[in-house]
Design a protein around this motif. Structure first.
Motif, PDB file in Angstrom:
ATOM      1  N   LEU A  43     -13.105   9.913  -1.582  1.00  0.00           N
ATOM      2  CA  LEU A  43     -13.306  11.348  -1.830  1.00  0.00           C
ATOM      3  C   LEU A  43     -13.104  12.163  -0.558  1.00  0.00           C
ATOM      4  O   LEU A  43     -12.451  13.216  -0.568  1.00  0.00           O
ATOM      5  CB  LEU A  43     -14.716  11.593  -2.379  1.00  0.00           C
ATOM      6  N   PHE A  44     -13.665  11.674   0.532  1.00  0.00           N
ATOM      7  CA  PHE A  44     -13.519  12.375   1.813  1.00  0.00           C
ATOM      8  C   PHE A  44     -12.061  12.421   2.257  1.00  0.00           C
ATOM      9  O   PHE A  44     -11.551  13.462   2.675  1.00  0.00           O
ATOM     10  CB  PHE A  44     -14.380  11.680   2.873  1.00  0.00           C
ATOM     11  N   LEU A  45     -11.385  11.288   2.169  1.00  0.00           N
ATOM     12  CA  LEU A  45     -10.001  11.213   2.644  1.00  0.00           C
ATOM     13  C   LEU A  45      -9.063  12.089   1.823  1.00  0.00           C
ATOM     14  O   LEU A  45      -8.094  12.643   2.360  1.00  0.00           O
ATOM     15  CB  LEU A  45      -9.519   9.765   2.606  1.00  0.00           C
ATOM     16  N   THR A  46      -9.326  12.230   0.520  1.00  0.00           N
ATOM     17  CA  THR A  46      -8.399  12.959  -0.347  1.00  0.00           C
ATOM     18  C   THR A  46      -8.790  14.423  -0.577  1.00  0.00           C
ATOM     19  O   THR A  46      -8.019  15.164  -1.180  1.00  0.00           O
ATOM     20  CB  THR A  46      -8.297  12.265  -1.724  1.00  0.00           C
ATOM     21  N   SER A  47      -9.965  14.827  -0.108  1.00  0.00           N
ATOM     22  CA  SER A  47     -10.394  16.212  -0.308  1.00  0.00           C
ATOM     23  C   SER A  47      -9.503  17.181   0.472  1.00  0.00           C
ATOM     24  O   SER A  47      -8.922  16.830   1.503  1.00  0.00           O
ATOM     25  CB  SER A  47     -11.845  16.396   0.128  1.00  0.00           C
ATOM     26  N   SER A  48      -9.431  18.390  -0.019  1.00  0.00           N
ATOM     27  CA  SER A  48      -8.580  19.416   0.587  1.00  0.00           C
ATOM     28  C   SER A  48      -8.979  19.695   2.035  1.00  0.00           C
ATOM     29  O   SER A  48     -10.152  19.579   2.411  1.00  0.00           O
ATOM     30  CB  SER A  48      -8.681  20.708  -0.230  1.00  0.00           C
ATOM     31  N   LEU A  49      -7.998  20.083   2.820  1.00  0.00           N
ATOM     32  CA  LEU A  49      -8.242  20.409   4.225  1.00  0.00           C
ATOM     33  C   LEU A  49      -8.974  21.732   4.402  1.00  0.00           C
ATOM     34  O   LEU A  49      -9.472  22.031   5.489  1.00  0.00           O
ATOM     35  CB  LEU A  49      -6.908  20.484   4.975  1.00  0.00           C
ATOM     36  N   ARG A  60      -3.485  10.330  -2.317  1.00  0.00           N
ATOM     37  CA  ARG A  60      -4.400   9.387  -2.950  1.00  0.00           C
ATOM     38  C   ARG A  60      -4.014   7.932  -2.667  1.00  0.00           C
ATOM     39  O   ARG A  60      -4.862   7.080  -2.426  1.00  0.00           O
ATOM     40  CB  ARG A  60      -4.428   9.637  -4.465  1.00  0.00           C
ATOM     41  N   GLU A  61      -2.689   7.661  -2.694  1.00  0.00           N
ATOM     42  CA  GLU A  61      -2.253   6.272  -2.487  1.00  0.00           C
ATOM     43  C   GLU A  61      -2.573   5.772  -1.079  1.00  0.00           C
ATOM     44  O   GLU A  61      -2.875   4.585  -0.895  1.00  0.00           O
ATOM     45  CB  GLU A  61      -0.760   6.114  -2.783  1.00  0.00           C
ATOM     46  N   TYR A  67      -8.846   2.002   1.653  1.00  0.00           N
ATOM     47  CA  TYR A  67     -10.043   1.510   0.967  1.00  0.00           C
ATOM     48  C   TYR A  67      -9.868   0.049   0.548  1.00  0.00           C
ATOM     49  O   TYR A  67     -10.765  -0.780   0.727  1.00  0.00           O
ATOM     50  CB  TYR A  67     -10.307   2.384  -0.255  1.00  0.00           C
ATOM     51  N   GLY A  68      -8.705  -0.276  -0.013  1.00  0.00           N
ATOM     52  CA  GLY A  68      -8.439  -1.646  -0.447  1.00  0.00           C
ATOM     53  C   GLY A  68      -8.396  -2.616   0.717  1.00  0.00           C
ATOM     54  O   GLY A  68      -8.905  -3.747   0.616  1.00  0.00           O
ATOM     55  N   SER A  69      -7.810  -2.196   1.833  1.00  0.00           N
ATOM     56  CA  SER A  69      -7.748  -3.062   3.016  1.00  0.00           C
ATOM     57  C   SER A  69      -9.144  -3.335   3.559  1.00  0.00           C
ATOM     58  O   SER A  69      -9.480  -4.474   3.924  1.00  0.00           O
ATOM     59  CB  SER A  69      -6.886  -2.408   4.100  1.00  0.00           C
ATOM     60  N   TYR A  70      -9.953  -2.286   3.604  1.00  0.00           N
ATOM     61  CA  TYR A  70     -11.331  -2.449   4.070  1.00  0.00           C
ATOM     62  C   TYR A  70     -12.104  -3.418   3.178  1.00  0.00           C
ATOM     63  O   TYR A  70     -12.782  -4.328   3.659  1.00  0.00           O
ATOM     64  CB  TYR A  70     -12.030  -1.086   4.098  1.00  0.00           C
TER      65      TYR A  70
END
Length: 222
Positions: A43-49, A60-61, A67-70
């Motif tokens: 949510l944080f990474l994809t939220s608007s600037l 999103r990708e 997220y998947g790597s973590y």
């Protein structure tokens, strides 16, 4: 060594050694921090600037790839953490080290204005999880080595702590992160990880010889 020879088993709660509830709450706060952070990350990474609570505006990708790597690394590092605990650290110090690393990781992520701190935080969380996760259950297994008939009940109680922490973490960190500020959500996860670490560190004497460094255990047996 039989269970009756260990001071850990002198104090009981609900028919189980009281140290089970030390593990219960330590694991609960760790799961609080883990799932609380996970609820916020994408949510944080994809939220608007722009806006009242701006994020980083990632596609999103890209956010899901991080997220998947973590998550994948968090499942792999316990192999190494368990090995070092068996050979060098002992279960208890591995748990303390892991919890300390994760506390630093959450604190680093709370400084969410800089990508370096985010990546550093995720790396610390992955390493800390590797030391923490396998050795909590190893301590629990050693506790019931001579009490196999109570082991299923102990794991049931233990995993109630897991589920409670996960639920509370997603609820509270998610709400705080979205409604107040991302740093507050990440920071709350770190605060409860610190609580879990301190609780375990200051009460670990209750475990007697369980989970000590391998060298110390050999000396005791001699």
């Amino acid at each position: 060594m039989s269970a009756t020879e260990n001071d850990f088993f002198k104090s009981r709660v609900l028919g189980h050694p009281s140290g089970l509830f030390v593990l219960f709450f330590t694991e609960m706060w760790e799961r609080f921090s883990y799932y609380g952070m996970r609820a916020l990350l994408v949510l944080f990474l994809t939220s608007s600037l722009i806006g009242d609570n701006p994020g980083w505006g990632w596609p999103r990708e890209h956010a899901l790839a991080l997220y998947g790597s973590y998550t994948a690394m968090a499942y792999l590092t316990p192999i190494l953490g368990g090995y070092f605990a068996d050979k060098i650290l002992g279960y208890r110090w591995a748990v303390v080290l892991g919890a300390s690393l994760m506390t630093l990781g959450h604190a680093s992520m709370a400084i969410e204005t800089n990508q370096m701190f985010l990546y550093m935080g995720l790396i610390l969380l992955v390493l800390g999880n590797g030391f923490f996760k396998p050795n909590m259950t190893s301590i629990l297994s050693e506790m019931y080595k001579e009490n196999q008939q109570k082991k299923d009940g102990a794991y049931t109680i233990f995993y109630m702590g897991v589920n409670s922490g996960a639920f509370l973490g997603m609820l509270l960190c998610g709400y705080l992160g979205e409604k107040v500020g991302w740093s507050y959500g990440f920071g709350l996860a770190g605060i409860f990880m610190l609580v879990g670490m301190l609780q375990f560190y200051f009460t670990q004497g209750i475990f007697g010889s369980i989970g000590l460094k391998p060298v110390k255990i050999k000396k005791i047996l001699k």
